[in-house]
Design an enzyme around this catalytic site. Structure first.
Site, PDB file in Angstrom:
ATOM      1  N   ASN A  29     -42.902 -23.841   3.916  1.00  0.00           N
ATOM      2  CA  ASN A  29     -44.158 -24.393   4.442  1.00  0.00           C
ATOM      3  C   ASN A  29     -44.100 -25.913   4.550  1.00  0.00           C
ATOM      4  OD1 ASN A  29     -45.189 -21.820   4.559  1.00  0.00           O
ATOM      5  ND2 ASN A  29     -46.545 -22.027   2.798  1.00  0.00           N
ATOM      6  N   ASP A  80     -34.152 -24.977   2.548  1.00  0.00           N
ATOM      7  CA  ASP A  80     -33.733 -24.350   1.289  1.00  0.00           C
ATOM      8  C   ASP A  80     -32.630 -25.103   0.550  1.00  0.00           C
ATOM      9  OD1 ASP A  80     -34.076 -22.211  -0.567  1.00  0.00           O
ATOM     10  OD2 ASP A  80     -32.213 -21.318   0.139  1.00  0.00           O
ATOM     11  N   HIS A  92     -30.920 -27.239  -4.388  1.00  0.00           N
ATOM     12  CA  HIS A  92     -31.876 -26.256  -3.881  1.00  0.00           C
ATOM     13  C   HIS A  92     -33.070 -27.015  -3.305  1.00  0.00           C
ATOM     14  CE1 HIS A  92     -34.547 -22.520  -4.900  1.00  0.00           C
ATOM     15  NE2 HIS A  92     -34.057 -22.438  -3.682  1.00  0.00           N
ATOM     16  N   ARG A 131     -45.318 -24.474  -9.220  1.00  0.00           N
ATOM     17  CA  ARG A 131     -46.668 -23.929  -9.349  1.00  0.00           C
ATOM     18  C   ARG A 131     -47.179 -24.204 -10.766  1.00  0.00           C
ATOM     19  NH1 ARG A 131     -48.655 -19.951  -5.839  1.00  0.00           N
ATOM     20  NH2 ARG A 131     -47.280 -19.540  -4.077  1.00  0.00           N
ATOM     21  N   ARG A 141     -38.442 -10.522   3.551  1.00  0.00           N
ATOM     22  CA  ARG A 141     -37.827 -11.709   4.145  1.00  0.00           C
ATOM     23  C   ARG A 141     -37.768 -11.647   5.665  1.00  0.00           C
ATOM     24  NH1 ARG A 141     -36.104 -15.907   0.410  1.00  0.00           N
ATOM     25  NH2 ARG A 141     -36.470 -14.936  -1.619  1.00  0.00           N
ATOM     26  N   GLY A 165     -29.700 -12.351  -0.963  1.00  0.00           N
ATOM     27  CA  GLY A 165     -29.316 -13.334  -1.975  1.00  0.00           C
ATOM     28  C   GLY A 165     -28.086 -12.940  -2.758  1.00  0.00           C
ATOM     29  N   TYR A 199     -28.740  -6.726  -0.682  1.00  0.00           N
ATOM     30  CA  TYR A 199     -29.819  -7.699  -0.489  1.00  0.00           C
ATOM     31  C   TYR A 199     -29.231  -9.088  -0.239  1.00  0.00           C
ATOM     32  CZ  TYR A 199     -33.373 -11.115  -1.556  1.00  0.00           C
ATOM     33  OH  TYR A 199     -34.196 -12.209  -1.480  1.00  0.00           O
ATOM     34  N   ARG A 224     -32.675 -11.045  -5.682  1.00  0.00           N
ATOM     35  CA  ARG A 224     -31.540 -11.541  -6.451  1.00  0.00           C
ATOM     36  C   ARG A 224     -31.579 -10.927  -7.847  1.00  0.00           C
ATOM     37  NH1 ARG A 224     -32.371 -16.035  -8.049  1.00  0.00           N
ATOM     38  NH2 ARG A 224     -34.268 -16.699  -6.981  1.00  0.00           N
ATOM     39  N   LYS A 230     -26.878 -18.642  -1.712  1.00  0.00           N
ATOM     40  CA  LYS A 230     -26.963 -19.212  -3.057  1.00  0.00           C
ATOM     41  C   LYS A 230     -25.590 -19.273  -3.739  1.00  0.00           C
ATOM     42  CE  LYS A 230     -31.547 -19.109  -2.773  1.00  0.00           C
ATOM     43  NZ  LYS A 230     -32.345 -20.263  -2.394  1.00  0.00           N
ATOM     44  N   SER A 272     -38.019 -20.890  -5.711  1.00  0.00           N
ATOM     45  CA  SER A 272     -38.207 -19.946  -4.608  1.00  0.00           C
ATOM     46  C   SER A 272     -39.659 -19.483  -4.544  1.00  0.00           C
ATOM     47  CB  SER A 272     -37.289 -18.725  -4.784  1.00  0.00           C
ATOM     48  OG  SER A 272     -35.943 -19.105  -4.681  1.00  0.00           O
ATOM     49  N   ALA A 273     -40.166 -19.347  -3.304  1.00  0.00           N
ATOM     50  CA  ALA A 273     -41.535 -18.871  -3.034  1.00  0.00           C
ATOM     51  C   ALA A 273     -42.611 -19.829  -3.532  1.00  0.00           C
ATOM     52  CB  ALA A 273     -41.746 -17.472  -3.620  1.00  0.00           C
ATOM     53  N   CYS A 274     -42.282 -21.126  -3.634  1.00  0.00           N
ATOM     54  CA  CYS A 274     -43.269 -22.141  -4.025  1.00  0.00           C
ATOM     55  C   CYS A 274     -43.585 -23.093  -2.880  1.00  0.00           C
ATOM     56  CB  CYS A 274     -42.779 -22.930  -5.230  1.00  0.00           C
ATOM     57  SG  CYS A 274     -42.911 -22.034  -6.787  1.00  0.00           S
ATOM     58  N   GLY A 275     -43.290 -22.696  -1.641  1.00  0.00           N
ATOM     59  CA  GLY A 275     -43.748 -23.484  -0.513  1.00  0.00           C
ATOM     60  C   GLY A 275     -42.716 -24.391   0.125  1.00  0.00           C
ATOM     61  N   LYS A 276     -41.429 -24.168  -0.131  1.00  0.00           N
ATOM     62  CA  LYS A 276     -40.407 -25.009   0.504  1.00  0.00           C
ATOM     63  C   LYS A 276     -40.459 -24.891   2.022  1.00  0.00           C
ATOM     64  CE  LYS A 276     -36.449 -23.881  -1.326  1.00  0.00           C
ATOM     65  NZ  LYS A 276     -36.935 -22.746  -2.135  1.00  0.00           N
TER      66      LYS A 276
END
Length: 645
Positions: free
Chosen positions: A314, A333, A286, A458, A427, A259, A257, A108, A266, A308-312
């Site tokens: 998972n 998401d 979000h 984080r 991705r 995003g 891309y 993005r 988004k 983003s990329a903080c474990g959503k």
């Protein structure tokens, strides 16, 4: 619907969808020649047809393809992309594909993403002392007019314009919204089929002109002026992603891309939808949505907002380590949430697929995601194994002897290369319905009832594993004060701690101060059963021994505590930041990890003094006089509690 400057340009041209029947000498001057490859333009809803015709005239594609969403169409699109060299078949899996982008088009682009409104204050608060807002980027309608004219006239020459009718949310749900995206990218068509409900059923459900108008171009008319990198068309120098909430319109140029180009994601689901939600009295967030069932068979639904990329993903697909617990995924998401007539906050996942970050995803961290992506998946910028598979950092799978790797840059790769095999923001785009633990109600038209909302990010130091907000108003403040290490999902560098309120900082569709007031107003909804609000931090580290909490499947132990708190059980003590789990209230039975609870939940006064000052500085300078008084009051209360530590 179109700006005055662009409308004037369009009116200088004419459109003929049947040019082949007219001798060249009799064709009107400036006429656009258009072949219809699939679909019937005249059979479209009048508003959709006018939208298509105006942009055909503007963008001047050679042909038009109205998408029906069928399997046959999808196979043809994928075959076309393979023939063009945009994607490559991954022979190790069933109907899986690999795309490698131009290295300049990998994330993005927040610096080129704008909201267009007549008044800047409708989009962003005015920062104290002037300067650039960190809470979004505004563009005036006049500037946008100029940007459109610089980019879009003739931008699809030599290409096909695809008409993608899509529904965000289950088709026909009262919580769903419809959009139509026009694009010259078949990669976008294939990806939108995964990420949204797309095709003829959506057109049938569109009974009026209430749809979000989305226009996207890669910005590479044919013949090409420059050779492509990795056969990936894009125009990074001219990239612009604009949301025009007053017109329910999204305009994207120059990037392929996801995003930036999958405009249902988004752009629609957060930036435009958050503005619609404000006007209609609901929330577009979000957030992941999960269903959690305890050993007694009682089930609750929770939503969680992480950057983003903080474990959503998972957490949304958690594989619990506590016996008898079950987690099922509604979405990973985005959540659209609205009170029903009984005061329950009901949520849907408006998406149809997962657009997940690949690096770090493994059988250990997310076995359900790994099981989901082995068929019908489009991978972008991951590594490739010589036996037709995929590879990325953190995959935790040893390669068979003799198997070699090709990097996302399409070069032979080894661990000695000094750079990652997969791009950090690579991705997978995969259908949600394939997830082994997809919730039975994930497509329920009325949505699922949310009883807890979780914020997190984080934070390597200072912030405890979990705490509960004292009240709804305090919870709104906790969301506003969120901070987290920057990730690779956007163009930021390094592990700087960034303010990311509600995990929405790049996605607000309107003034953040008004957004906070809207959240606070939820408490005034008649009969509202407000969810409890929590904050989590899986990422706290010891100065000497790494992470203090094992995370992943053991996060069920934190969800278990929340579950019991929602049920009204004791097990919490008030602290400076909120209610903390009291002694022995976290179930650590069978945990194969030494946990220092004292360090994990310690609250250092100096740290929190700095935190208060950082949050105060941010809210004062960035939100300024748009900051609701209640949020300012919650900050003062936190400061008083910190003084008394």
């Amino acid at each position: 619907m179109l700006t005055s400057v662009v409308s004037a340009f369009i009116h200088s041209l004419s459109l003929s969808s049947d040019y082949t029947t007219m001798p060249p000498e009799h064709q009107p001057q400036n006429q656009i020649k258009l072949r219809i490859l699939q679909g019937n333009l005249s059979a479209l809803n009048l508003a959709v047809r006018e939208f298509v015709e105006a942009n055909v005239t503007l963008c001047q594609p050679d042909s038009l393809h109205i998408c029906d969403g069928s399997d046959e169409e999808n196979r043809a699109i994928l075959a076309q992309l393979e023939e063009q060299g945009v994607i490559k078949k991954l022979t190790k899996y069933e109907n899986c594909w690999l795309a490698r982008t131009d290295p300049r088009d990998v994330a993005r682009v927040e610096s080129k993403t704008v909201i267009v409104t007549p008044d800047q204050k409708d989009t962003v608060p005015t920062p104290l002392g002037g300067g650039v807002s960190q809470l979004g980027r505004w563009m005036s309608p006049e500037e946008f007019d100029k940007a459109m004219v610089q980019r879009f006239p003739g931008c699809m020459k030599g290409r096909t314009m695809y008409v993608i009718p899509f529904s965000m949310g289950p088709v026909g749900s009262p919580l769903s919204k419809i959009g139509v995206e026009l694009t010259d990218s078949p990669y976008v068509v294939a990806s939108m089929r995964v990420m949204t409900r797309m095709g003829k059923t959506v057109l049938s459900a569109l009974g009026n002109d209430e749809f979000v108008r989305c226009l996207h171009s890669v910005g590479c008319p044919l013949p090409l002026r420059k050779p492509l990198v990795n056969n990936w068309p894009c125009n990074p120098e001219q990239t612009l992603i604009a949301q025009i909430p007053d017109r329910r319109q999204i305009i994207s140029f120059g990037s392929g891309y996801g995003g930036n180009s999958l405009l249902g994601k988004k752009c629609f689901a957060l930036r435009i939808a958050s503005r619609i939600a404000k006007e209609e009295g609901w929330l577009a967030e979000h957030m992941l949505i999960l269903g959690i069932t305890n050993p007694a068979g009682e089930k609750k639904y929770m939503a969680a907002a992480f950057p983003s990329a903080c474990g959503k993903t998972n957490l949304a697909m958690l594989n619990p380590t506590l016996p008898g617990w079950k987690v099922e995924c509604v979405g990973d998401d985005i959540a659209w949430m609205k009170f029903d007539d009984k005061g329950n906050l009901r949520a849907i996942n408006p998406e149809n697929g997962f657009f997940g970050v690949a690096p770090g995803t493994s059988v250990k961290t997310n076995p359900n995601a790994m099981a989901t992506i082995v068929k019908n998946t489009i991978f972008t910028n991951v590594g490739e194994t010589s036996d037709g598979g995929v590879y990325w950092e953190g995959m935790d799978q040893s390669l068979p002897q003799g198997i070699t790797l090709t990097s996302w840059k399409n070069k032979p790769w080894s661990s000695e290369d000094g750079e990652p095999c997969a791009h950090p923001n690579s991705r997978f785009c995969t259908p949600a319905g394939q997830c082994p633990i997809i919730d039975p109600l994930w497509e329920s038209p009325e949505g699922v009832p949310i009883e807890a909302i979780i914020f997190g990010g984080r934070r390597p130091e200072g912030v405890p594993l979990v705490y509960e907000a004292f009240s709804w108003q305090h919870g709104v403040f906790v969301g506003a004060a969120m901070r987290s290490e920057a990730t690779a999902a956007a163009e930021h560098k390094g592990k700087v701690i960034m303010h990311d309120p509600f995990a929405m900082r790049p996605f607000f569709g309107y003034n953040f101060g008004q957004y906070l007031s809207h959240w606070l107003s939820m408490a005034n909804h008649p009969g509202a059963k407000l969810p409890k609000i929590f904050h989590v931090n899986w990422f706290r580290k010891s100065p000497t021994a790494g992470f203090l909490w094992p995370g992943f499947g053991d996060n069920i132990r934190v969800l278990d505590w929340m579950f019991r708190r929602v049920n009204g059980e004791d097990g919490a003590v008030p602290s400076t930041v909120g209610y903390l789990p009291c002694h022995n209230s976290l179930n650590l039975q069978g945990l194969q990890f030494h946990v220092d609870l004292g360090e994990l939940f310690s609250l250092d006064q100096k740290f929190w003094q700095r935190e208060v000052e950082e949050v105060r500085k941010y809210l004062t300078t960035q939100v300024n006089d748009d900051l609701p008084k209640e949020v300012a009051r919650q900050l003062e209360l936190l400061q008083q509690r910190v003084k008394q530590m």
